[in-house]
Design a protein around this motif. Sequence first.
Motif, PDB file in Angstrom:
ATOM      1  N   ALA A   1      47.593   6.451  13.496  1.00 41.58           N
ATOM      2  CA  ALA A   1      48.968   6.494  13.011  1.00 41.58           C
ATOM      3  C   ALA A   1      49.551   5.104  13.220  1.00 41.58           C
ATOM      4  N   VAL A   2      49.971   4.484  12.136  1.00 44.71           N
ATOM      5  CA  VAL A   2      50.328   3.078  12.158  1.00 44.71           C
ATOM      6  C   VAL A   2      51.836   2.912  12.320  1.00 44.71           C
ATOM      7  N   ARG A   3      52.234   2.213  13.371  1.00 46.69           N
ATOM      8  CA  ARG A   3      53.664   2.048  13.632  1.00 46.69           C
ATOM      9  C   ARG A   3      54.080   0.589  13.491  1.00 46.69           C
ATOM     10  N   GLY A   4      54.002   0.112  12.264  1.00 43.12           N
ATOM     11  CA  GLY A   4      54.490  -1.236  11.981  1.00 43.12           C
ATOM     12  C   GLY A   4      53.691  -2.324  12.641  1.00 43.12           C
ATOM     13  N   THR A   5      52.529  -2.670  12.099  1.00 44.92           N
ATOM     14  CA  THR A   5      51.682  -3.575  12.846  1.00 44.92           C
ATOM     15  C   THR A   5      50.536  -4.152  12.018  1.00 44.92           C
ATOM     16  N   GLU A   6      49.770  -5.030  12.675  1.00 42.99           N
ATOM     17  CA  GLU A   6      48.547  -5.563  12.106  1.00 42.99           C
ATOM     18  C   GLU A   6      47.392  -5.107  12.987  1.00 42.99           C
ATOM     19  N   PHE A   7      46.290  -4.730  12.357  1.00 43.24           N
ATOM     20  CA  PHE A   7      45.148  -4.289  13.165  1.00 43.24           C
ATOM     21  C   PHE A   7      43.858  -4.377  12.356  1.00 43.24           C
ATOM     22  N   VAL A   8      42.749  -4.225  13.056  1.00 44.12           N
ATOM     23  CA  VAL A   8      41.441  -4.202  12.416  1.00 44.12           C
ATOM     24  C   VAL A   8      40.712  -2.937  12.842  1.00 44.12           C
TER      25      VAL A   8
ATOM     26  N   ILE B   1      47.660  -4.734   7.396  1.00 45.21           N
ATOM     27  CA  ILE B   1      49.006  -5.179   7.766  1.00 45.21           C
ATOM     28  C   ILE B   1      49.952  -4.164   7.128  1.00 45.21           C
TER      29      ILE B   1
END
Lengths: 152, 205
Positions: A141-148, A119
């Motif tokens: 590249a993470v742009r404000g989010t939740e992921f697995v 997160i």
Amino acid sequence: MRIPGFRFLPAVLAMALAMLVAAAASAAGPGFGMVKTSTGDVRIERNGKVLPAPVGTRVEASDVVRTGKDGAAGISFVDQSRLSLGPNSVLAIDRFEFDPTTHAGAFDSTLRKGTLSAISGKLAHASPKAMTVRTRSTILAVRGTEFVVSVR
Amino acid sequence: MGTHRTIVRGPAIPLAIALAVLLGACASRETVVLLPKADGSTGAIGASRDGGAEVVLDSPYAQARTGLGGGLRHGTSNADAVHKRFGAALAAAPPAPKGYTLYFLVGGDEFSPESSAAVTQLLEDMGKRPEPEVSVIGHTDGTGNAADNDVLSLQRAERVKQMLVERGVPADRIDVAGRGWREPLVEAAPGVDEPRNRRVEVSVR
């Protein structure tokens, strides 16, 4: 009579000020992350040593977090991002820099194997380039989010 | 028949080895799935493999996987599949941070009554978390210059840190910063004395 050392006083003061500014810029310090959940076998590799990582363990740059076959762990970071690992996982914290005044910085980690839930926090919110998660062949590249993410 | 089998087996062995090597090389199968956030919105992730073109995931359960070739395969996962593979990792997530906004009474070091109540809630919240830490971030209104506001906002945050320490929060669990006027709570033109923006945000994690 002059005391020779005093000639350097302005320079010394300037240096001290520069050091203070540098210290403020890295206010996150060594304790930028902390283990908040830890079940089963959870360890941190640091400077060639392997340490147990119960709840309350501080996370430092270059740490490698490992979970065993029954292990799981969650880490909170000062920019409010959160990472958690499932069993048989290896996560390297490659870099964490965060300026709490401007929100500039960088947070890079690598999932070598296993499962990761992420997160994002203030770093990714401030800049789409600030937070990355790598796997063996892929860069996220993470742009404000939740992921697995999983690597097997 | 027997002779026929021997002839077939000859080339089959090196082929099997080649296949195993190929599978071995691709044994590292990587998957990323974008999740809907707790507030129902979805962010985005850019995924690129070995410097190749970027695959953008920006819808709930959008998925990218490494395939046999060099690229990434774009697809869609679902809640059940995510729970099955990532349930343990998701369950290990630390509790979500929670923020409290504090105001001082005009011209003083005292919190407003609402803010005193918020401090009580904050301390209760800390009591429920594993090894809690707090970030104390000061903010100013839009009057004055940026450098002064940075100093002022940090001073406000330091004052709140001191108050939290007096109420029993260990100093080494508190980080402080001043954001100056970078993050106004309510929109106001530069130079406007908007009291709602003169505040300290405390977040517990």
